[in-house]
Every structure is written in C-alpha cells, then in structure tokens.
Write a protein that holds these residues in place. Sequence first.
Motif, PDB file in Angstrom:
ATOM      1  N   ILE A 101       0.845  -1.192   0.000  1.00  0.00           N
ATOM      2  CA  ILE A 101       0.000   0.000   0.000  1.00  0.00           C
ATOM      3  C   ILE A 101       0.881   1.242   0.000  1.00  0.00           C
ATOM      4  CG2 ILE A 101      -1.724   1.296   1.335  1.00  0.00           C
ATOM      5  CD1 ILE A 101      -2.589  -1.412   2.536  1.00  0.00           C
ATOM      6  N   SER A 102       0.477   2.253  -0.744  1.00  0.00           N
ATOM      7  CA  SER A 102       1.088   3.578  -0.662  1.00  0.00           C
ATOM      8  C   SER A 102       0.170   4.438   0.191  1.00  0.00           C
ATOM      9  CB  SER A 102       1.216   4.229  -2.040  1.00  0.00           C
ATOM     10  OG  SER A 102       2.197   3.608  -2.804  1.00  0.00           O
ATOM     11  N   GLY A 117      -8.707   5.663  -7.333  1.00  0.00           N
ATOM     12  CA  GLY A 117      -7.823   4.671  -7.934  1.00  0.00           C
ATOM     13  C   GLY A 117      -7.895   4.629  -9.450  1.00  0.00           C
ATOM     14  N   LYS A 118      -8.753   5.448 -10.035  1.00  0.00           N
ATOM     15  CA  LYS A 118      -8.924   5.430 -11.493  1.00  0.00           C
ATOM     16  C   LYS A 118      -7.753   6.136 -12.183  1.00  0.00           C
ATOM     17  CE  LYS A 118     -13.913   5.251 -11.276  1.00  0.00           C
ATOM     18  NZ  LYS A 118     -15.180   5.963 -11.491  1.00  0.00           N
ATOM     19  N   PRO A 119      -7.286   5.542 -13.286  1.00  0.00           N
ATOM     20  CA  PRO A 119      -6.224   6.200 -14.049  1.00  0.00           C
ATOM     21  C   PRO A 119      -6.815   7.338 -14.870  1.00  0.00           C
ATOM     22  CG  PRO A 119      -6.862   4.184 -15.154  1.00  0.00           C
ATOM     23  CD  PRO A 119      -7.651   4.252 -13.871  1.00  0.00           C
ATOM     24  N   VAL A 144      -6.595   0.983  -9.746  1.00  0.00           N
ATOM     25  CA  VAL A 144      -5.989   0.233  -8.656  1.00  0.00           C
ATOM     26  C   VAL A 144      -6.873   0.428  -7.424  1.00  0.00           C
ATOM     27  CG1 VAL A 144      -3.625   0.324  -9.539  1.00  0.00           C
ATOM     28  CG2 VAL A 144      -4.453   2.141  -8.066  1.00  0.00           C
ATOM     29  N   PRO A 145      -6.906  -0.547  -6.529  1.00  0.00           N
ATOM     30  CA  PRO A 145      -7.756  -0.419  -5.349  1.00  0.00           C
ATOM     31  C   PRO A 145      -7.336   0.733  -4.437  1.00  0.00           C
ATOM     32  CG  PRO A 145      -7.065  -2.707  -5.669  1.00  0.00           C
ATOM     33  CD  PRO A 145      -6.264  -1.863  -6.609  1.00  0.00           C
ATOM     34  N   THR A 157     -10.581  -3.503   3.217  1.00  0.00           N
ATOM     35  CA  THR A 157     -11.864  -3.474   2.513  1.00  0.00           C
ATOM     36  C   THR A 157     -11.822  -2.308   1.542  1.00  0.00           C
ATOM     37  OG1 THR A 157     -12.989  -4.318   4.470  1.00  0.00           O
ATOM     38  CG2 THR A 157     -14.356  -3.298   2.760  1.00  0.00           C
ATOM     39  N   GLN A 158     -12.009  -2.587   0.270  1.00  0.00           N
ATOM     40  CA  GLN A 158     -11.906  -1.538  -0.746  1.00  0.00           C
ATOM     41  C   GLN A 158     -13.105  -0.621  -0.700  1.00  0.00           C
ATOM     42  OE1 GLN A 158     -11.143  -3.045  -4.651  1.00  0.00           O
ATOM     43  NE2 GLN A 158      -9.746  -4.592  -3.873  1.00  0.00           N
ATOM     44  N   GLU A 159     -12.836   0.683  -0.915  1.00  0.00           N
ATOM     45  CA  GLU A 159     -13.923   1.638  -1.043  1.00  0.00           C
ATOM     46  C   GLU A 159     -14.512   1.503  -2.429  1.00  0.00           C
ATOM     47  OE1 GLU A 159     -12.227   5.457  -0.151  1.00  0.00           O
ATOM     48  OE2 GLU A 159     -12.542   5.147   1.986  1.00  0.00           O
TER      49      GLU A 159
END
Length: 105
Positions: free
Chosen positions: A27-28, A74-76, A85-86, A102-104
């Motif tokens: 994770i960053s 996370g959208k490019p 990316v999540p 848990t992903q948002e």
Amino acid sequence: MTFVRVCGAGELEEDTPKRVELDGTPISVVRTEGEVFAIHDICSHANVSLAEGEVDDCHIECWLHGSRFDLRSGKPDSLPATRPVPVYPVKIEGDDVLVSLTQES
C-alpha cells in the motif's frame, strides 16, 4: 470493517508516498491536500511501486510510464494504464494512521 495501524501520521511528509504492507498487501499511504489516502502500491499497467512516483493534485504518478491515478478513486486518468488500482479506507486516531483492506467503492 477492521482497521489496522500502518504508520504514525507524523511519519508522513506532504506529497511523499510511504510504502507499507498490510497482511502482505503493498500500500502507498499519502498525505496531500489536508487528507490521508491509501492506494494499492502496484501500478495496474506495469508491476512497479507507485510509492516511488510523484504526488500532485490528489494524483500519484507511476514513475515508469507516467500513468496517473486518482488517490480518491484509484482510477487512471492518463495512459498507458487503463485499469484502476484499489483504494482503501483510512482513519486517523491520534497520531495513528489506520487502514482497512476493505476496498472503497
């Protein structure tokens, strides 16, 4: 939702990603524009760490090919990456930065 401490808020420099691992997930963690974000650390285009990239305007840029990802979604928003990316929920408690895997949505 279970939150786990990943670092101290005082360890985060503005616009400088910090790479951490939570249960084996890279994770960053980024402090920017008054908020703290957690995004999956591996670029969806190339298998490289996003924490080595630059942060600007609530985006993190992959250092290898220049794809930029929105830290909120996370959208490019630039090629060559086309897949998001999540991103992960973050809570600040005192000086602790807590992240949930848990992903948002």
